[in-house]
Design a protein around this motif. Structure first.
Motif, PDB file in Angstrom:
ATOM      1  N   THR A 153      -9.717 -25.595   2.763  1.00 56.75           N
ATOM      2  CA  THR A 153      -9.443 -25.212   4.150  1.00 56.75           C
ATOM      3  C   THR A 153      -9.092 -26.420   5.008  1.00 56.75           C
ATOM      4  N   GLU A 154      -9.744 -27.551   4.756  1.00 53.64           N
ATOM      5  CA  GLU A 154      -9.465 -28.774   5.528  1.00 53.64           C
ATOM      6  C   GLU A 154      -8.019 -29.229   5.308  1.00 53.64           C
ATOM      7  N   LYS A 155      -7.573 -29.204   4.059  1.00 53.78           N
ATOM      8  CA  LYS A 155      -6.189 -29.595   3.762  1.00 53.78           C
ATOM      9  C   LYS A 155      -5.202 -28.625   4.400  1.00 53.78           C
ATOM     10  N   PHE A 156      -5.543 -27.348   4.390  1.00 54.60           N
ATOM     11  CA  PHE A 156      -4.696 -26.339   5.005  1.00 54.60           C
ATOM     12  C   PHE A 156      -4.528 -26.631   6.501  1.00 54.60           C
ATOM     13  N   VAL A 183       3.763 -22.227   6.978  1.00 53.49           N
ATOM     14  CA  VAL A 183       2.448 -21.761   6.531  1.00 53.49           C
ATOM     15  C   VAL A 183       2.381 -21.755   5.011  1.00 53.49           C
ATOM     16  N   ARG A 184       3.470 -21.377   4.342  1.00 48.49           N
ATOM     17  CA  ARG A 184       3.492 -21.416   2.870  1.00 48.49           C
ATOM     18  C   ARG A 184       3.241 -22.826   2.362  1.00 48.49           C
ATOM     19  N   ALA A 210      -0.332 -26.868  -0.086  1.00 46.35           N
ATOM     20  CA  ALA A 210      -1.023 -28.153   0.040  1.00 46.35           C
ATOM     21  C   ALA A 210      -2.528 -27.990  -0.132  1.00 46.35           C
ATOM     22  N   ALA A 211      -3.032 -26.807   0.190  1.00 49.45           N
ATOM     23  CA  ALA A 211      -4.467 -26.531   0.101  1.00 49.45           C
ATOM     24  C   ALA A 211      -4.881 -25.952  -1.250  1.00 49.45           C
ATOM     25  N   GLY A 212      -3.906 -25.741  -2.141  1.00 49.14           N
ATOM     26  CA  GLY A 212      -4.228 -25.276  -3.489  1.00 49.14           C
ATOM     27  C   GLY A 212      -3.847 -23.847  -3.800  1.00 49.14           C
ATOM     28  N   ALA A 213      -3.212 -23.144  -2.863  1.00 50.55           N
ATOM     29  CA  ALA A 213      -2.812 -21.757  -3.120  1.00 50.55           C
ATOM     30  C   ALA A 213      -1.562 -21.717  -3.990  1.00 50.55           C
ATOM     31  N   ASP A 214      -1.462 -20.651  -4.770  1.00 52.56           N
ATOM     32  CA  ASP A 214      -0.280 -20.407  -5.586  1.00 52.56           C
ATOM     33  C   ASP A 214       0.559 -19.353  -4.870  1.00 52.56           C
ATOM     34  N   THR A 215       1.691 -19.771  -4.319  1.00 54.26           N
ATOM     35  CA  THR A 215       2.529 -18.827  -3.584  1.00 54.26           C
ATOM     36  C   THR A 215       3.627 -18.242  -4.464  1.00 54.26           C
ATOM     37  N   GLY A 216       3.793 -18.744  -5.668  1.00 51.75           N
ATOM     38  CA  GLY A 216       4.736 -18.173  -6.626  1.00 51.75           C
ATOM     39  C   GLY A 216       6.078 -17.837  -6.016  1.00 51.75           C
ATOM     40  N   SER A 217       6.600 -16.686  -6.380  1.00 47.01           N
ATOM     41  CA  SER A 217       7.863 -16.239  -5.787  1.00 47.01           C
ATOM     42  C   SER A 217       7.506 -15.555  -4.470  1.00 47.01           C
ATOM     43  N   ARG A 234      -3.817 -12.195  -3.356  1.00 42.26           N
ATOM     44  CA  ARG A 234      -3.785 -12.758  -4.708  1.00 42.26           C
ATOM     45  C   ARG A 234      -4.496 -14.111  -4.769  1.00 42.26           C
ATOM     46  N   ASN A 235      -4.562 -14.806  -3.637  1.00 43.35           N
ATOM     47  CA  ASN A 235      -5.195 -16.123  -3.575  1.00 43.35           C
ATOM     48  C   ASN A 235      -6.629 -16.074  -3.060  1.00 43.35           C
ATOM     49  N   GLY A 236      -7.243 -14.903  -3.112  1.00 43.77           N
ATOM     50  CA  GLY A 236      -8.658 -14.794  -2.781  1.00 43.77           C
ATOM     51  C   GLY A 236      -8.983 -14.532  -1.322  1.00 43.77           C
TER      52      GLY A 236
END
Length: 126
Positions: free
Chosen positions: A5-8, A28-29, A34-41, A55-57
Motif C-alpha cells: 500500500t505504501e508503494k501504491f 492508477v494501473r 508498482a505495488a505488486g498487483a498483476d494487471t495482466g491484459s 483478482r488482486n485481492g
C-alpha cells in the motif's frame, strides 16, 4: 499475492500532475503494478477495472456517503461514466489524505461533471 500500500500511495503522489491528463486508468494501473498487483491484459476504460482489483485481492466495500466516510490508504474508487463527456468513467486511489488519479483531486469527485451527476461507483479495499 503481496500488495504494498505504501508503494501504491507513493507512486500515485510522485506521478500525479496538477490537472487531469485524461489518463486516470494508466496512472492508477502503473501505481498498482508498482505495488505488486498483476494487471495482466487490462481494460482501456477506467470503469472496467473492478475485475482486475477483485483478482488482486481487493473487495468492494459499502460507501453510502463519500463526504463523511473514513477512507483508508490504498482504497480505490471505480466510477461509471457521466452522461456527457466522460464515457470511460474514472478510477482513483486514496493515498491516506487525498484522492489521486493522473492528478491530485480536490476531493472524492474528480471534477464538476462527476460532482453534479454523482454516477454510480464502487470502492475497493485490500
Amino acid at each position: 499475492m503481496p500488495f504494498d500500500t505504501e508503494k501504491f500511495a507513493a507512486h500515485l503522489r510522485e506521478h500525479a500532475g496538477r490537472h487531469s491528463q485524461s489518463s486516470c486508468a494508466k496512472f492508477v494501473r502503473r501505481a498498482l503494478e508498482a505495488a505488486g498487483a498483476d494487471t495482466g491484459s487490462h481494460p482501456n476504460y477506467a470503469k472496467h477495472y473492478g475485475p482486475i482489483l477483485l483478482r488482486n485481492g481487493f473487495h468492494a466495500i459499502s460507501v453510502d456517503n463519500p463526504d463523511g466516510f473514513a477512507f483508508q490508504k490504498g482504497d480505490i474508487v471505480v466510477m461509471n461514466a457521466t452522461k456527457k463527456g466522460h464515457q470511460a468513467g474514472h478510477i482513483a486511489g486514496y493515498d491516506g489524505t487525498q484522492w489521486i488519479s493522473d492528478f491530485v483531486q480536490r476531493g472524492f469527485w474528480p471534477g464538476p461533471a462527476y460532482a453534479r451527476e454523482k454516477p454510480s461507483y464502487v470502492v475497493y479495499r485490500r
